[in-house]
Design an enzyme around this catalytic site. Structure first.
Site, PDB file in Angstrom:
ATOM      1  CG  ASP A  45      -2.092  -0.966   1.057  1.00 35.32           C
ATOM      2  OD1 ASP A  45      -2.476  -1.249  -0.089  1.00 35.32           O
ATOM      3  OD2 ASP A  45      -2.617  -1.437   2.077  1.00 35.32           O
ATOM      4  CB  ALA A 153      -9.309   6.133  -0.330  1.00 33.49           C
ATOM      5  CB  THR A 156      -9.437   0.535   6.234  1.00 34.65           C
ATOM      6  OG1 THR A 156      -8.653   0.698   5.047  1.00 34.65           O
ATOM      7  CG2 THR A 156     -10.896   0.460   5.857  1.00 34.65           C
ATOM      8  CB  ALA A 157      -4.781   3.572   6.604  1.00 31.81           C
TER       9      ALA A 157
END
Length: 255
Positions: A45, A153, A156-157
């Protein structure tokens, strides 16, 4: 993605990604990203974010293949049938955040963030922050290890690790999340419209130094940070059918 005759492969520095680069270049050829119909990023990622930032002025969309660990923004790595997968891929368009950070010395640091803009304490004491949204003071003092504004986007990080909400990809919403909030102790953050203009001022900035970060582009000793959606910038990301960001964001909430 009907036309993917010219492919540009970009790889991270890991041995796995470099091996994949050699194998795929041999099989499909490898052109300069400027000439490509599609750019294939090989890595994790972090490398996908690097690729999106580095190619944002180019018209070609980016298709990631996971040669890293989590690979939330990536597709499964497979060598055979790549052109078929690219032809069937579905496109997601995301807009980054724009960060304007003012440092103690008056220097202005600007950067774009696909995932989040975060402010983090840079010393032994907790940060003291004041939060203003669209010109209206919303929180006089937030005592915490830091705070961040996340896109769907990126929700979820780092945002999710800080107990922020997962946002649907098409929600036009941003998450404002505190990290280890001490006061107000029970504050769990806020959901803001994508159009919001967020300003975070650092109180007692010399005694309690704070750094600002936009997708690993950092500025130290900041006194204020302004965060807005950069709607004039669009990142085109390709996913295999049934494995796009919307599905991944939903699936992640039931994991």
């Amino acid at each position: 993605m009907p036309n993917a005759q010219k492919i540009a492969f970009l790889a991270s520095e890991t041995d796995v990604a470099r091996d994949a680069l050699r194998a795929l270049s041999t099989e499909y050829g490898n052109v300069d990203p400027i000439e490509a119909d599609v750019i294939v990023a090989l890595g994790g990622d972090g490398f996908m974010l690097q690729t999106l930032h580095g190619t944002q002025e180019l018209p070609a969309p980016v298709y990631g293949m996971n040669c890293g660990t989590v690979g939330f923004l990536m597709n499964e790595y497979q060598e055979p049938g790549l052109r078929t997968r690219l032809a069937a891929a579905q496109e997601e368009i995301i807009n980054p955040l724009h960060m304007k950070a003012i440092k103690e010395n008056g220097e202005v640091h600007e950067a774009l963030a696909i995932n989040e803009v975060s402010l983090l304490r840079a010393g032994p004491q907790a940060a003291r922050l004041k939060i203003t949204v669209d010109g209206r003071e919303r929180m006089e003092e937030l005592v915490c290890d830091g705070a961040l504004v996340s896109t769907p986007a990126g929700s979820t990080a780092y945002n999710y690790s800080a107990h922020g909400p997962i946002l649907p990809i098409g929600s036009d919403v941003l998450a404002l999340t505190a990290m280890s909030a001490f006061r107000p102790r029970r504050w769990r953050g806020a959901l803001l419209p994508k159009s919001a203009h967020v300003r975070i001022d650092v109180l007692q900035s010399q005694k309690r130094p704070v750094m600002a970060d936009a997708d690993s582009r950092s500025a130290g000793s900041v006194v204020s940070v302004e965060i807005t959606s950069a709607t004039h910038v669009s990142h085109r990301i390709l996913f295999d059918p049934g494995h796009g960001l919307e599905e991944r964001l939903i699936r992640e909430q039931f994991a």
